[in-house]
Design an enzyme around this catalytic site. Structure first.
Site, mmCIF file in Angstrom:
data_model
loop_
_atom_site.group_PDB
_atom_site.id
_atom_site.type_symbol
_atom_site.label_atom_id
_atom_site.label_comp_id
_atom_site.label_asym_id
_atom_site.label_seq_id
_atom_site.Cartn_x
_atom_site.Cartn_y
_atom_site.Cartn_z
ATOM 1 N N VAL A 1 0.925 -6.501 -1.284
ATOM 2 C CA VAL A 1 -0.064 -5.728 -0.526
ATOM 3 C C VAL A 1 -1.447 -6.388 -0.611
ATOM 4 C CG1 VAL A 1 -1.323 -3.533 -0.487
ATOM 5 C CG2 VAL A 1 1.148 -3.555 -0.655
ATOM 6 N N ASP B 1 -6.165 -11.560 -9.953
ATOM 7 C CA ASP B 1 -4.924 -11.112 -10.582
ATOM 8 C C ASP B 1 -4.882 -11.703 -11.990
ATOM 9 O OD1 ASP B 1 -2.063 -10.049 -9.024
ATOM 10 O OD2 ASP B 1 -1.944 -10.735 -11.102
ATOM 11 N N GLU C 1 -1.557 1.973 1.876
ATOM 12 C CA GLU C 1 -1.101 0.917 2.783
ATOM 13 C C GLU C 1 0.279 1.280 3.338
ATOM 14 O OE1 GLU C 1 -2.738 -1.673 4.090
ATOM 15 O OE2 GLU C 1 -0.913 -1.563 5.261
ATOM 16 N N PHE D 1 9.830 10.560 4.129
ATOM 17 C CA PHE D 1 10.406 10.877 5.449
ATOM 18 C C PHE D 1 11.216 9.693 5.987
ATOM 19 C CE2 PHE D 1 8.645 14.752 7.718
ATOM 20 C CZ PHE D 1 8.312 15.421 6.560
ATOM 21 N N CYS E 1 9.633 0.285 -2.932
ATOM 22 C CA CYS E 1 8.860 1.536 -2.865
ATOM 23 C C CYS E 1 9.631 2.814 -2.549
ATOM 24 C CB CYS E 1 7.730 1.354 -1.871
ATOM 25 S SG CYS E 1 6.529 0.164 -2.503
HETATM 26 P P1 NAD Z 1 3.073 -6.477 -6.767
HETATM 27 O O1 NAD Z 1 3.782 -6.263 -8.044
HETATM 28 O O2 NAD Z 1 3.569 -7.496 -5.791
HETATM 29 O O3 NAD Z 1 1.538 -6.858 -7.073
HETATM 30 C C1 NAD Z 1 0.753 -6.194 -7.999
HETATM 31 C C2 NAD Z 1 -0.119 -7.236 -8.713
HETATM 32 O O4 NAD Z 1 -1.051 -6.557 -9.544
HETATM 33 C C3 NAD Z 1 0.676 -8.168 -9.619
HETATM 34 O O5 NAD Z 1 0.517 -9.517 -9.198
HETATM 35 C C4 NAD Z 1 0.083 -7.922 -11.010
HETATM 36 O O6 NAD Z 1 -0.012 -9.098 -11.809
HETATM 37 C C5 NAD Z 1 -1.302 -7.403 -10.660
HETATM 38 N N1 NAD Z 1 -1.933 -6.658 -11.750
HETATM 39 C C6 NAD Z 1 -1.404 -5.680 -12.529
HETATM 40 N N2 NAD Z 1 -2.314 -5.246 -13.415
HETATM 41 C C7 NAD Z 1 -3.457 -5.954 -13.191
HETATM 42 C C8 NAD Z 1 -4.761 -5.952 -13.784
HETATM 43 N N3 NAD Z 1 -5.067 -5.120 -14.782
HETATM 44 N N4 NAD Z 1 -5.670 -6.826 -13.320
HETATM 45 C C9 NAD Z 1 -5.368 -7.676 -12.299
HETATM 46 N N5 NAD Z 1 -4.162 -7.716 -11.703
HETATM 47 C C10 NAD Z 1 -3.217 -6.859 -12.136
HETATM 48 O O7 NAD Z 1 2.969 -5.057 -6.066
HETATM 49 P P2 NAD Z 1 2.841 -4.732 -4.497
HETATM 50 O O8 NAD Z 1 4.179 -4.780 -3.859
HETATM 51 O O9 NAD Z 1 1.717 -5.525 -3.931
HETATM 52 O O10 NAD Z 1 2.428 -3.201 -4.578
HETATM 53 C C11 NAD Z 1 1.150 -2.802 -5.033
HETATM 54 C C12 NAD Z 1 0.979 -1.325 -4.734
HETATM 55 O O11 NAD Z 1 1.029 -1.121 -3.318
HETATM 56 C C13 NAD Z 1 2.063 -0.418 -5.318
HETATM 57 O O12 NAD Z 1 1.474 0.796 -5.692
HETATM 58 C C14 NAD Z 1 3.009 -0.200 -4.143
HETATM 59 O O13 NAD Z 1 3.682 1.028 -4.246
HETATM 60 C C15 NAD Z 1 2.069 -0.188 -2.968
HETATM 61 N N6 NAD Z 1 2.652 -0.603 -1.691
HETATM 62 C C16 NAD Z 1 3.496 -1.672 -1.621
HETATM 63 C C17 NAD Z 1 4.002 -2.091 -0.388
HETATM 64 C C18 NAD Z 1 4.925 -3.277 -0.272
HETATM 65 O O14 NAD Z 1 5.388 -3.544 0.835
HETATM 66 N N7 NAD Z 1 5.230 -4.008 -1.305
HETATM 67 C C19 NAD Z 1 3.618 -1.421 0.783
HETATM 68 C C20 NAD Z 1 2.738 -0.336 0.676
HETATM 69 C C21 NAD Z 1 2.254 0.053 -0.564
HETATM 70 C C1 UGA Z 2 8.523 0.652 3.560
HETATM 71 C C2 UGA Z 2 7.827 1.418 4.690
HETATM 72 O O1 UGA Z 2 8.474 1.119 5.925
HETATM 73 C C3 UGA Z 2 6.343 1.012 4.781
HETATM 74 O O2 UGA Z 2 5.696 1.806 5.762
HETATM 75 C C4 UGA Z 2 5.691 1.244 3.421
HETATM 76 O O3 UGA Z 2 4.341 0.824 3.455
HETATM 77 C C5 UGA Z 2 6.442 0.457 2.368
HETATM 78 O O4 UGA Z 2 7.832 0.874 2.350
HETATM 79 C C6 UGA Z 2 5.919 0.680 0.974
HETATM 80 O O5 UGA Z 2 5.271 1.666 0.699
HETATM 81 O O6 UGA Z 2 6.257 -0.190 0.165
HETATM 82 P P1 UGA Z 2 9.542 -1.781 3.286
HETATM 83 O O7 UGA Z 2 10.211 -1.200 2.098
HETATM 84 O O8 UGA Z 2 8.784 -3.049 3.131
HETATM 85 O O9 UGA Z 2 8.501 -0.727 3.907
HETATM 86 O O10 UGA Z 2 10.601 -2.045 4.443
HETATM 87 P P2 UGA Z 2 11.382 -1.077 5.471
HETATM 88 O O11 UGA Z 2 11.400 -1.733 6.773
HETATM 89 O O12 UGA Z 2 10.888 0.300 5.421
HETATM 90 O O13 UGA Z 2 12.861 -1.126 4.900
HETATM 91 C C7 UGA Z 2 13.222 -0.464 3.699
HETATM 92 C C8 UGA Z 2 14.721 -0.524 3.528
HETATM 93 O O14 UGA Z 2 15.371 0.283 4.513
HETATM 94 C C9 UGA Z 2 15.298 -1.927 3.692
HETATM 95 O O15 UGA Z 2 16.314 -2.125 2.740
HETATM 96 C C10 UGA Z 2 15.862 -1.910 5.101
HETATM 97 O O16 UGA Z 2 16.883 -2.842 5.304
HETATM 98 C C11 UGA Z 2 16.361 -0.482 5.191
HETATM 99 N N1 UGA Z 2 16.492 0.014 6.572
HETATM 100 C C12 UGA Z 2 15.410 0.110 7.371
HETATM 101 C C13 UGA Z 2 17.731 0.414 7.028
HETATM 102 O O17 UGA Z 2 18.726 0.357 6.293
HETATM 103 N N2 UGA Z 2 17.851 0.883 8.310
HETATM 104 C C14 UGA Z 2 16.778 0.993 9.140
HETATM 105 O O18 UGA Z 2 16.950 1.466 10.293
HETATM 106 C C15 UGA Z 2 15.531 0.590 8.665
#
Ligand code: NAD
Ligand code: UGA
Length: 463
Positions: free
Chosen positions: A16, A37, A160, A225, A275
């Site tokens: 993110v 980071d 996000e 949802f 997530c």
């Molecule tokens: P990630 O694990 O890829 O990245 C998090 C980073 O934070 C790591 O690189 C870690 O080293 C760093 N970190 C931890 N503690 C720290 C500190 N004290 N100082 C500096 N850096 C530090 O995680 P992500 O997938 O980017 O997710 C981050 C957040 O966003 C989570 O809460 C997740 O639920 C949310 N989110 C993720 C997604 C996604 O698609 N991955 C989408 C929407 C929301």
């Molecule tokens: C999901 C949400 O879509 C994002 O809006 C949100 O920000 C994010 O989680 C988060 O908070 O981390 P993501 O997990 O990256 O995003 O990917 P998705 O496209 O949602 O897929 C999630 C899982 O559902 C995958 O394993 C995908 O293959 C599966 N999926 C998705 C299905 O099996 N069928 C579908 O029709 C759609």
């Protein structure tokens, strides 16, 4: 609070933090954006030609701004000192210990960041929650920051919604941007600072503002949802297999109702990703904390259904392949949790591989982007798992192929060639319903689409 709005810091350079800040830097050249980071390898990769995450369009975006107004660094402390606006995007995984283990969000990284911000701040700052958090986390953040401190902080929630694999597209053209704040004068002023940033490229009517608790909760609810839709259609896929209905036809018939909508109805071997599961566990735990057990159970059932679906996929393989997988070679086509990403967190393929390992099958994993990570995830299966980038080589001498990720590349392979190289009878289990099942059947495969009757050359047994 006065901010020039010119210096942005993001703590956490993950899936993110990296892409969102690259987008802000690219769209707002007058802001200086620094992403920090504690993970030195990750930061080195962000500064290199090979970025730490695979995401279509990310390379070009980063290259357009890196060194101009986008910087990656491990110097968290001076980053905090210099910043006017601090996004916090650290990981918030499911807690693995103590009270709430397996359910609650582990907020240790989050709290450590709050304390670090406090220790290194001399002037006023806006703190933006980017991570996904339980409702009322902003209150805890405020309490840590404000206790015994004259520096002015305003905490905002700006969850996000990007999905991996389409992160750049989602950031470029979001359905909405959500900003929650305290409804005080200072809170609204801080909120307007953030609106100003997004307004550089997001139409104002898509920037939703709300109270801070609604914003925190909305993120958990949006994921719940989405996952609920998947568990709903996956539950129906089981019924389709039992009744000879086709899940794709059912999804189409149901999804054309504009009240329901057609997106996110592709049945699969189960949803994955870092997530959905963690956020529903978090939501369910919150409901329990507020003494709402019926609400908690309702949401928890979405996860139970997902586990059932993954398990069912392997059980179907076992039943189809004469109730024994021991010594049989099974090629997993795809290991990432979805296509167009190298991320494997909570990938259903991990579950499948582990179950196949327990059945003493020989597993061969192929994936265009996730093989390095697969080797780490499957350390427990060592001795009976191999890795192969080329799907043709992976399928050679295999008894079965299980499609676990919907990579486009798998749709256009030469399945005649693949069939010729496999042991017979050859099976294909399409956990994503991306292949042309009729033509595979004509080639000679025994085909098991998801949520559809199987197409097999074997003598039928009674259901
Ligand atoms: P990630 O694990 O890829 O990245 C998090 C980073 O934070 C790591 O690189 C870690 O080293 C760093 N970190 C931890 N503690 C720290 C500190 N004290 N100082 C500096 N850096 C530090 O995680 P992500 O997938 O980017 O997710 C981050 C957040 O966003 C989570 O809460 C997740 O639920 C949310 N989110 C993720 C997604 C996604 O698609 N991955 C989408 C929407 C929301
Ligand atoms: C999901 C949400 O879509 C994002 O809006 C949100 O920000 C994010 O989680 C988060 O908070 O981390 P993501 O997990 O990256 O995003 O990917 P998705 O496209 O949602 O897929 C999630 C899982 O559902 C995958 O394993 C995908 O293959 C599966 N999926 C998705 C299905 O099996 N069928 C579908 O029709 C759609």
């Amino acid at each position: 609070m006065t901010t020039s709005g010119k210096k942005i810091l993001c703590i956490g350079a993950g899936y993110v933090g990296g892409p969102t800040m690259a987008m802000i830097a690219a769209k707002c050249p007058e802001y200086r954006v620094t992403v920090v980071d504690i993970n030195t390898e990750r930061i080195a990769a962000w500064n290199s030609e090979k970025l730490p995450i695979y995401e279509p369009g990310l390379d070009v975006l980063v290259q357009s701004a890196r060194g101009r107004n986008l910087f990656f660094s491990t110097d968290v402390q001076s980053g905090i000192r210099d910043a006017d606006i601090i996004f916090v995007s650290v990981n918030t995984p499911t807690k693995k210990y103590g009270e709430g283990a397996g359910m609650a969000a582990d907020l240790q990284y989050w709290e450590k960041t709050a304390r670090e911000i406090k220790a290194n701040s001399k002037g006023p700052k806006i703190i933006v929650e980017k991570s996904t958090l339980p409702v009322k986390t902003a209150l805890a953040m405020e309490q840590i920051l404000k206790e015994n401190n004259s520096v002015q902080f305003e905490v905002l929630s700006n969850p996000e919604f990007l999905a991996e694999g389409s992160a750049i597209k989602d950031l470029q053209n979001p359905d909405r941007v959500l900003i929650g704040s305290r409804e005080t004068k200072a809170g609204i002023a801080a909120r307007n600072e953030l609106v100003k940033i997004y307004e550089h490229w997001v139409p104002r009517e898509k920037i939703i503002t709300s109270n801070i608790w609604s914003s925190e909760l909305s993120k958990l609810v949006a994921n719940a949802f989405l996952a609920q839709r998947l568990s709903s259609i996956n539950a129906i896929s089981a019924l389709c297999e039992a009744t000879d209905a086709h899940v794709g036809e059912v999804a189409n018939a149901v999804g054309t109702d504009s009240r329901i909508g057609s997106k996110f109805l592709n049945a699969s071997l189960g949803f994955g990703g870092s997530c959905f599961e963690k956020d529903i566990l978090n939501l369910s735990y919150l409901a329990r904390q507020y003494n709402l057990p019926e609400v908690a159970d309702y949401w928890h059932s979405v996860i139970r259904m997902n586990t059932y679906q993954k398990d069912r996929f392997v059980k179907r393989m076992l039943a189809a392949m004469f109730n024994t997988l021991a010594g049989k070679k099974i090629a997993l086509f795809g290991f990432a949790f979805k296509a167009n990403t190298g991320d494997t967190r909570e990938s259903p393929a991990i579950f499948v591989a582990q179950k196949l390992f327990e059945e003493q099958a020989e597993i061969i994993v192929t994936d265009p982007a996730a093989l390095t990570q697969a080797k780490i995830d499957l350390q427990r299966c060592e001795g009976r798992v191999a890795y192969e980038a080329d799907p043709y080589k992976a399928a050679k001498d295999a008894d079965a192929i299980a499609v676990c990720t919907e990579w486009d590349a798998y749709k256009t392979l030469d399945y005649k060639k693949i069939f010729a190289s496999m042991r017979k009878p050859a099976f294909i289990f399409d956990g994503r319903n991306i292949l042309d099942h009729e033509s595979l059947f004509k080639i000679g495969f025994n085909v098991y689409p998801l949520g559809q009757p199987e197409l097999t050359h074997l003598q039928k047994t009674e259901k």
